[in-house]
Scaffold this motif. Structure first.
Motif, PDB file in Angstrom:
ATOM      1  N   LEU A 180       0.828  -1.212   0.000  1.00 53.06           N
ATOM      2  CA  LEU A 180       0.000   0.000   0.000  1.00 53.06           C
ATOM      3  C   LEU A 180       0.859   1.257   0.000  1.00 53.06           C
ATOM      4  O   LEU A 180       0.525   2.237  -0.684  1.00 53.06           O
ATOM      5  N   GLN A 181       1.954   1.255   0.715  1.00 53.59           N
ATOM      6  CA  GLN A 181       2.851   2.406   0.685  1.00 53.59           C
ATOM      7  C   GLN A 181       3.397   2.619  -0.725  1.00 53.59           C
ATOM      8  O   GLN A 181       3.467   3.747  -1.209  1.00 53.59           O
ATOM      9  N   LYS A 182       3.732   1.533  -1.398  1.00 52.64           N
ATOM     10  CA  LYS A 182       4.213   1.609  -2.785  1.00 52.64           C
ATOM     11  C   LYS A 182       3.105   2.143  -3.706  1.00 52.64           C
ATOM     12  O   LYS A 182       3.366   2.983  -4.574  1.00 52.64           O
ATOM     13  N   GLU A 183       1.873   1.655  -3.527  1.00 45.70           N
ATOM     14  CA  GLU A 183       0.759   2.112  -4.368  1.00 45.70           C
ATOM     15  C   GLU A 183       0.468   3.597  -4.157  1.00 45.70           C
ATOM     16  O   GLU A 183       0.141   4.310  -5.110  1.00 45.70           O
ATOM     17  N   ILE A 184       0.589   4.071  -2.926  1.00 42.77           N
ATOM     18  CA  ILE A 184       0.351   5.495  -2.659  1.00 42.77           C
ATOM     19  C   ILE A 184       1.392   6.349  -3.375  1.00 42.77           C
ATOM     20  O   ILE A 184       1.049   7.360  -4.006  1.00 42.77           O
TER      21      ILE A 184
END
Length: 158
Positions: free
Chosen positions: A17-21
């Protein structure tokens, strides 16, 4: 985004999720806005209907809840507020779209999910609720996840 609720997410989910953000901030899906929140497991996404569709001029909001095992498990995605009138969208915001359930792949991202939802809206041939809307909404208690529904995917024309 801060991550106090990240303890509900697995380590893989947090990293993903951090990567997607970061990817969203650098290359957002056209027309979609991710609203910041302090809970990494819950996203709010806003968008407008495509200009050449039944939904031109309409504004929508998606609520996304990521499971502990994301991306191995699909997120729960529902329309908040006033959901679009569409043959695959129930008046309680639940979306009948196979990639949110049986056809989910860990290779998918929220950006690709958003594009799929916009595509589904844009290809609508009529603006009406699913035929079983009233029955489904009545039997679907408030707060029940659409992921608990056994969906039948048989109509790719709407």
């Amino acid at each position: 985004m801060a991550t106090p609720a990240s303890q509900n997410l697995g380590r893989v989910a947090v990293k993903r999720l951090q990567k997607e953000i970061i990817e969203w901030q650098n290359n957002p899906p056209p027309g979609f806005k991710l609203n910041p929140t302090d809970d990494l497991s819950r996203w709010t996404i806003e968008f407008d209907g495509a200009t050449d569709s039944f939904y031109a001029g309409e504004h929508f909001q998606l609520q996304v809840q990521f499971p502990e095992k994301y991306p191995l498990e699909s997120p729960e995605v529902v329309f908040a507020g006033n959901p679009p009138v569409h043959p695959h969208i129930y008046s309680n915001g639940h979306i009948c779209l196979d990639i949110l359930y049986d056809s989910w792949s860990p290779a998918m991202t929220m950006s690709s999910v958003c594009i799929s939802i916009l595509s589904m809206l844009s290809s609508a041939t009529e603006k009406e609720r699913p035929a079983d809307n009233d029955r489904y909404v009545k039997t679907c208690r408030k707060g029940k996840s659409p992921k608990l529904t056994i969906w039948e995917f048989h109509d790719d024309k709407a």
